[in-house]
Design a protein around this motif. Sequence first.
Motif, PDB file in Angstrom:
ATOM      1  N   ASP A  41      60.503  19.420  42.955  1.00 37.25           N
ATOM      2  CA  ASP A  41      61.295  20.501  42.375  1.00 37.25           C
ATOM      3  C   ASP A  41      62.470  19.983  41.556  1.00 37.25           C
ATOM      4  O   ASP A  41      63.137  20.759  40.876  1.00 37.25           O
ATOM      5  CB  ASP A  41      61.787  21.458  43.461  1.00 37.25           C
ATOM      6  N   ASP A  43      62.191  18.545  38.916  1.00 36.86           N
ATOM      7  CA  ASP A  43      61.871  18.790  37.512  1.00 36.86           C
ATOM      8  C   ASP A  43      62.375  20.148  37.033  1.00 36.86           C
ATOM      9  O   ASP A  43      62.418  20.411  35.835  1.00 36.86           O
ATOM     10  CB  ASP A  43      60.369  18.632  37.234  1.00 36.86           C
ATOM     11  N   HIS A  44      62.820  21.001  37.932  1.00 36.97           N
ATOM     12  CA  HIS A  44      63.395  22.282  37.538  1.00 36.97           C
ATOM     13  C   HIS A  44      64.701  22.074  36.775  1.00 36.97           C
ATOM     14  O   HIS A  44      65.104  22.934  35.995  1.00 36.97           O
ATOM     15  CB  HIS A  44      63.639  23.167  38.767  1.00 36.97           C
ATOM     16  N   LEU A  46      65.107  20.209  34.389  1.00 36.41           N
ATOM     17  CA  LEU A  46      64.783  20.000  32.976  1.00 36.41           C
ATOM     18  C   LEU A  46      64.612  21.321  32.224  1.00 36.41           C
ATOM     19  O   LEU A  46      64.495  21.329  31.004  1.00 36.41           O
ATOM     20  CB  LEU A  46      63.495  19.172  32.845  1.00 36.41           C
ATOM     21  N   ALA A  47      64.574  22.427  32.960  1.00 42.07           N
ATOM     22  CA  ALA A  47      64.297  23.728  32.347  1.00 42.07           C
ATOM     23  C   ALA A  47      65.594  24.433  31.954  1.00 42.07           C
ATOM     24  O   ALA A  47      66.636  24.247  32.554  1.00 42.07           O
ATOM     25  CB  ALA A  47      63.523  24.608  33.319  1.00 42.07           C
ATOM     26  N   ARG A  55      59.734  33.245  36.217  1.00 42.75           N
ATOM     27  CA  ARG A  55      58.955  32.141  35.663  1.00 42.75           C
ATOM     28  C   ARG A  55      58.064  31.526  36.743  1.00 42.75           C
ATOM     29  O   ARG A  55      58.502  31.231  37.839  1.00 42.75           O
ATOM     30  CB  ARG A  55      59.898  31.080  35.099  1.00 42.75           C
ATOM     31  N   SER A  57      56.275  28.355  38.065  1.00 36.22           N
ATOM     32  CA  SER A  57      56.502  26.928  37.870  1.00 36.22           C
ATOM     33  C   SER A  57      55.219  26.146  37.618  1.00 36.22           C
ATOM     34  O   SER A  57      55.258  25.056  37.059  1.00 36.22           O
ATOM     35  CB  SER A  57      57.238  26.343  39.080  1.00 36.22           C
ATOM     36  N   HIS A  61      56.710  23.273  34.589  1.00 33.37           N
ATOM     37  CA  HIS A  61      57.495  22.063  34.829  1.00 33.37           C
ATOM     38  C   HIS A  61      56.559  20.853  34.845  1.00 33.37           C
ATOM     39  O   HIS A  61      55.411  20.961  35.274  1.00 33.37           O
ATOM     40  CB  HIS A  61      58.231  22.166  36.161  1.00 33.37           C
ATOM     41  N   PRO A  62      57.040  19.691  34.397  1.00 33.65           N
ATOM     42  CA  PRO A  62      56.168  18.508  34.305  1.00 33.65           C
ATOM     43  C   PRO A  62      55.500  18.098  35.624  1.00 33.65           C
ATOM     44  O   PRO A  62      54.325  17.750  35.635  1.00 33.65           O
ATOM     45  CB  PRO A  62      57.097  17.398  33.818  1.00 33.65           C
ATOM     46  N   HIS A  64      54.762  19.968  37.987  1.00 34.14           N
ATOM     47  CA  HIS A  64      53.929  21.088  38.438  1.00 34.14           C
ATOM     48  C   HIS A  64      52.783  21.337  37.454  1.00 34.14           C
ATOM     49  O   HIS A  64      52.126  22.368  37.499  1.00 34.14           O
ATOM     50  CB  HIS A  64      54.765  22.369  38.544  1.00 34.14           C
ATOM     51  N   SER A  65      52.544  20.386  36.554  1.00 26.71           N
ATOM     52  CA  SER A  65      51.494  20.542  35.543  1.00 26.71           C
ATOM     53  C   SER A  65      50.118  20.330  36.170  1.00 26.71           C
ATOM     54  O   SER A  65      49.987  19.760  37.250  1.00 26.71           O
ATOM     55  CB  SER A  65      51.701  19.532  34.403  1.00 26.71           C
ATOM     56  N   ASP A  95      53.879  27.327  45.617  1.00 33.20           N
ATOM     57  CA  ASP A  95      54.299  27.797  44.297  1.00 33.20           C
ATOM     58  C   ASP A  95      53.221  28.661  43.643  1.00 33.20           C
ATOM     59  O   ASP A  95      53.533  29.626  42.941  1.00 33.20           O
ATOM     60  CB  ASP A  95      54.659  26.616  43.398  1.00 33.20           C
TER      61      ASP A  95
END
Length: 102
Positions: A41, A43-44, A46-47, A55, A57, A61-62, A64-65, A95
């Motif tokens: 998490d 990476d959140h 970066l948003a 949204r 995730s 997010h990277p 979570h890709s 998620d």
Amino acid sequence: MLTDLIHYGIHFGGPLLVAVLFYRTIWMKAFGIMLLGMLIDLDHFLATPLFDPTRCSINFHPLHSYYAIAIYVLLLFPKKTRLIALGLVIHIIADSVNCLMM
């Protein structure tokens, strides 16, 4: 409220259930390692905006890709990476359920 309860219930209850059922002799260690899966998490940060309750995730997010999720699933197979992979996969499941409930 119910969405948050289910979401965080899976985040914490999922690893606890797996640890108690499948890693009985080392359940606390297994639970702790699986909880480290929550670090994705980060990476959140970066948003923009940082938090958006509408949204999803998954694939935003990277970490979570779909590519990252495929790696997490592959990490389930080697015994050395299984616990952290379980934590990551349970995190993604939590998620995903949250996204479905939006």
